[in-house]
Scaffold this motif. Structure first.
Motif, PDB file in Angstrom:
ATOM      1  N   LEU A 172       4.490  -0.698   3.199  1.00 14.29           N
ATOM      2  CA  LEU A 172       3.907   0.358   2.807  1.00 14.29           C
ATOM      3  C   LEU A 172       5.129   1.948   3.035  1.00 14.29           C
ATOM      4  CD1 LEU A 172       2.349   0.019   6.826  1.00 14.29           C
ATOM      5  CD2 LEU A 172       0.686  -0.049   4.233  1.00 14.29           C
ATOM      6  N   THR A 173       4.094   2.775   2.394  1.00 11.86           N
ATOM      7  CA  THR A 173       4.375   3.768   2.113  1.00 11.86           C
ATOM      8  C   THR A 173       3.839   5.413   2.632  1.00 11.86           C
ATOM      9  OG1 THR A 173       4.413   4.509  -0.299  1.00 11.86           O
ATOM     10  CG2 THR A 173       6.438   3.273   0.059  1.00 11.86           C
ATOM     11  N   THR A 174       4.739   6.004   2.921  1.00 17.13           N
ATOM     12  CA  THR A 174       3.706   7.499   3.718  1.00 17.13           C
ATOM     13  C   THR A 174       4.344   8.388   4.283  1.00 17.13           C
ATOM     14  OG1 THR A 174       2.470   7.967   5.477  1.00 17.13           O
ATOM     15  CG2 THR A 174       3.591   6.567   6.592  1.00 17.13           C
ATOM     16  N   LEU A 223      -5.157  -2.362   8.167  1.00 21.50           N
ATOM     17  CA  LEU A 223      -3.831  -3.409   8.898  1.00 21.50           C
ATOM     18  C   LEU A 223      -4.181  -4.637   9.096  1.00 21.50           C
ATOM     19  CD1 LEU A 223      -1.031  -0.448   9.811  1.00 21.50           C
ATOM     20  CD2 LEU A 223      -1.107  -2.247   8.253  1.00 21.50           C
ATOM     21  N   TRP A 234      -5.358  -6.538   6.356  1.00 15.76           N
ATOM     22  CA  TRP A 234      -4.674  -6.524   4.273  1.00 15.76           C
ATOM     23  C   TRP A 234      -3.768  -7.840   5.306  1.00 15.76           C
ATOM     24  CZ3 TRP A 234      -2.880  -0.986   4.044  1.00 15.76           C
ATOM     25  CH2 TRP A 234      -3.589  -0.104   3.740  1.00 15.76           C
ATOM     26  N   ALA A 291       0.956  -1.203   0.015  1.00 18.34           N
ATOM     27  CA  ALA A 291      -0.091  -0.038  -0.316  1.00 18.34           C
ATOM     28  C   ALA A 291       0.583   1.182   0.237  1.00 18.34           C
ATOM     29  CB  ALA A 291      -0.783  -0.054   1.804  1.00 18.34           C
ATOM     30  N   LEU A 344      -2.251   4.572   3.284  1.00 13.84           N
ATOM     31  CA  LEU A 344      -1.813   4.941   4.974  1.00 13.84           C
ATOM     32  C   LEU A 344      -2.628   6.173   5.153  1.00 13.84           C
ATOM     33  CD1 LEU A 344      -1.723   2.876   6.938  1.00 13.84           C
ATOM     34  CD2 LEU A 344       0.308   3.018   8.004  1.00 13.84           C
TER      35      LEU A 344
END
Length: 185
Positions: free
Chosen positions: A115-117, A100, A103, A86, A90
């Protein structure tokens, strides 16, 4: 939320940086949550990739650009994946813990969530950049919650997940988090 990587002068640069940060962690079968127009599909074998996005226009673009890959507008039932990805999603969710956990249920044993955010310390810079067209204004407007390392670790723990890897990238403005679920018996 529509795919906004083409909106804003630097948005393609941000997308490329996120893809490059995540690529080393792509293993086995991949579920790309919030896949947008499917850019990640370029790095995953067609038989091992499933892209999911609720935005029908983005899925149409993804299917056109990657016709051999699988894309859907609802989360696949009863499927397990080695990697759930994702990217830049997030921070847009109203209940990231719930997502989460959802997933994590899709993970095969030994699988990871990648994840990246954006980092919350860069919220003002991101919002100002969006106002003047450097970044997608839509994406900035849709941010529910921005995270720092501590917040991401707390969210992982509350979701029953373990942090495998954390790093900052793109001049420390973004962060990569790799999680896994404890063994299920």
């Amino acid at each position: 939320m529509a795919d906004q990587a083409s909106q804003g002068f630097f948005s393609p640069v941000l997308r490329s940086a996120r893809l490059n940060a995540a690529r080393p962690w792509l293993k086995g079968t991949v579920l790309d949550v919030g896949c947008g127009s499917g850019a990640l599909a370029a790095f995953v074998d067609k038989d091992k990739y499933t892209g999911f996005d609720q935005d029908h226009q983005s899925i149409e673009v993804a299917r056109r650009d990657f016709p051999a890959h699988g894309f859907c507008t609802s989360l696949p039932d009863n499927a397990q994946y080695d990697t759930v990805v994702a990217l830049a999603l997030l921070e847009h969710l109203s209940d990231p813990q719930k997502e989460l956990e959802k997933w994590a249920e899709k993970l095969a044993p030994g699988g990871n969530i990648v994840l990246t955010t954006p980092h919350k310390a860069f919220r003002i810079a991101h919002d100002l950049g969006a106002k003047i067209g450097l970044f997608s204004s839509g994406a900035a407007d849709e941010h529910e919650e921005m995270f720092d390392r501590r917040g991401l670790h707390r969210l992982a723990q509350q979701s029953g997940l373990s942090v495998v890897h954390y790093e900052r990238f793109l001049a420390w403005a973004n962060q990569l988090l790799v999680l896994n679920a404890p063994s299920r018996h």
